[in-house]
Structures are given as structure tokens and as C-alpha cells.
Design an enzyme around this catalytic site. Structure first.
Site, mmCIF file in Angstrom:
data_model
loop_
_atom_site.group_PDB
_atom_site.id
_atom_site.type_symbol
_atom_site.label_atom_id
_atom_site.label_comp_id
_atom_site.label_asym_id
_atom_site.label_seq_id
_atom_site.Cartn_x
_atom_site.Cartn_y
_atom_site.Cartn_z
ATOM 1 N N HIS A 1 -2.322 -1.208 -4.606
ATOM 2 C CA HIS A 1 -3.781 -1.222 -4.758
ATOM 3 C C HIS A 1 -4.293 0.213 -4.715
ATOM 4 C CE1 HIS A 1 -4.339 -1.836 -0.090
ATOM 5 N NE2 HIS A 1 -3.762 -0.685 -0.378
ATOM 6 N N SER B 1 0.831 -1.196 0.000
ATOM 7 C CA SER B 1 0.000 0.000 0.000
ATOM 8 C C SER B 1 0.872 1.255 0.000
ATOM 9 C CB SER B 1 -0.954 -0.075 1.201
ATOM 10 O OG SER B 1 -1.962 0.886 1.118
#
Length: 194
Positions: free
Chosen positions: A122, A97
């Protein structure tokens, strides 16, 4: 968490350091755990300190993090890009992330992962509640953030923006080799003596 202490012999006798302070002497910063304001402030302070000491030498940032707060992570990224010292990033364990963005934003040619590290990209996560107008404002903000993150990943990886959009639609896990092939890192660190 118990922080190990190391003892060093100097001309003046023994000196005890917590392990992180000792690593900082060698221009090593450990970014581990959730990225949040407190962690970001600590990392930023270390970056600024090392840059003020000698802005011609590399700083080595070892990353093992599941990610966290985007604004905190972007404060780290902006500081990395603001200082003159080149920042080498090394993924150990997991760079997921927001931590994957920090990894990719390291100095080109000096972005690494250990052989069994995992990198995850993501889209930003978020939630909203309240009146319809507040939810709409929050949704627009997360879409702007997603666009910004995708643009950073495209710039750092060399992938086109459509590939980044597709790959960040859901969790996209990568091995160290896959992250290298994707362009998020430049090399995989291995011990040449083994």
C-alpha cells in the site's frame, strides 16, 4: 516475551543458547513484529556480523511483520544491498507494508513465501499537524516517499509503475501465489517430503 533456550551437546559439554542466537549460527535472522529503529538496528547488526563471518554464504531472513517505520525498514534494505552475502527472504505469516518491501528486496531468485503467507502492499501512511507550511512540507515528503516505494516495487516485481501506483492506492492483499504471480517473490516454499 519468553525466549526459548536450546541445549547443544559439544565435545566440551553442554551449551545453552537462546533460540535466536542458535538460529544465527545457521545464518538465519528472524524479522518479526513492528519494524522500528530498535528492531532495524538488531537486524542490521546481525546482517553485518554474518557478512563479516563469510560473505560467500547466503543469509536467510524469515519475515513475519505488519510493517512499520519506513526509514527503519529502508535502513535494513540498504544494508541488505550493501553487504556481499546474498540475502534470501522468506515470508511467514504476514509481510505487510514496509515488510513487503524488505521481502521483495531479497536476492533475486531467493525470495520466498510459505504457502499460507500474506503479502500486503500500500502507499505510505502518515499524518501532519502544525502550521500550514509544516503540513505542506510533510505532504511533500510523504509524496517523495511514495514515489520511492513505488519505484522499488516496480523494480523488484517487474510491474510497470502505473500498475504499482494503482495497486498501492489502497491496501492490496496477496496470497503467496498471487505475490509470486505479481513478481514480489520467486517461489513458494513447500516441504517436498510430505
Amino acid at each position: 516475551m519468553l525466549v526459548p533456550t536450546v541445549i547443544e551437546q559439544t565435545a566440551r559439554g553442554e551449551r545453552a543458547y537462546d533460540i535466536y542466537s542458535r538460529l544465527l549460527k545457521d545464518r538465519i535472522i528472524m524479522l518479526s513484529g513492528d519494524v522500528n529503529d530498535q528492531m532495524a538496528n538488531s537486524i542490521i547488526a546481525q546482517l553485518l556480523f554474518l557478512d563479516a563471518q563469510d560473505n560467500t554464504k547466503d543469509i536467510y531472513m524469515y519475515i513475519n511483520s505488519p510493517g512499520g517505520v519506513i526509514t527503519s525498514g529502508m535502513a535494513i534494505v540498504d544494508t541488505m544491498n550493501f553487504i556481499k552475502s546474498p540475502v534470501s527472504t522468506i515470508a511467514t505469516g504476514m509481510a505487510a507494508s514496509m515488510a513487503s518491501i524488505i521481502l521483495a528486496e531479497g536476492e533475486k531468485g531467493k525470495r520466498f513465501a510459505l504457502p499460507h503467507a500474506t503479502v500486503l502492499i500500500h502507499q505510505p501512511l502518515g499524518g501532519a499537524q502544525g502550521q500550514a507550511t509544516e503540513i505542506q512540507i510533510a505532504a511533500e515528503e510523504i509524496l517523495k516517499t511514495r514515489k520511492m516505494i513505488n519505484e522499488i516495487l516496480a523494480k523488484d516485481s517487474g510491474q510497470d509503475i502505473e500498475t504499482i501506483k494503482r495497486d498501492t492506492e489502497r491496501d492490496h492483499y496477496m496470497t503467496a501465489q498471487e505475490a509470486k504471480d505479481y513478481g514480489l517473490i520467486d517461489n513458494i516454499m513447500v516441504n517436498q517430503n510430505k
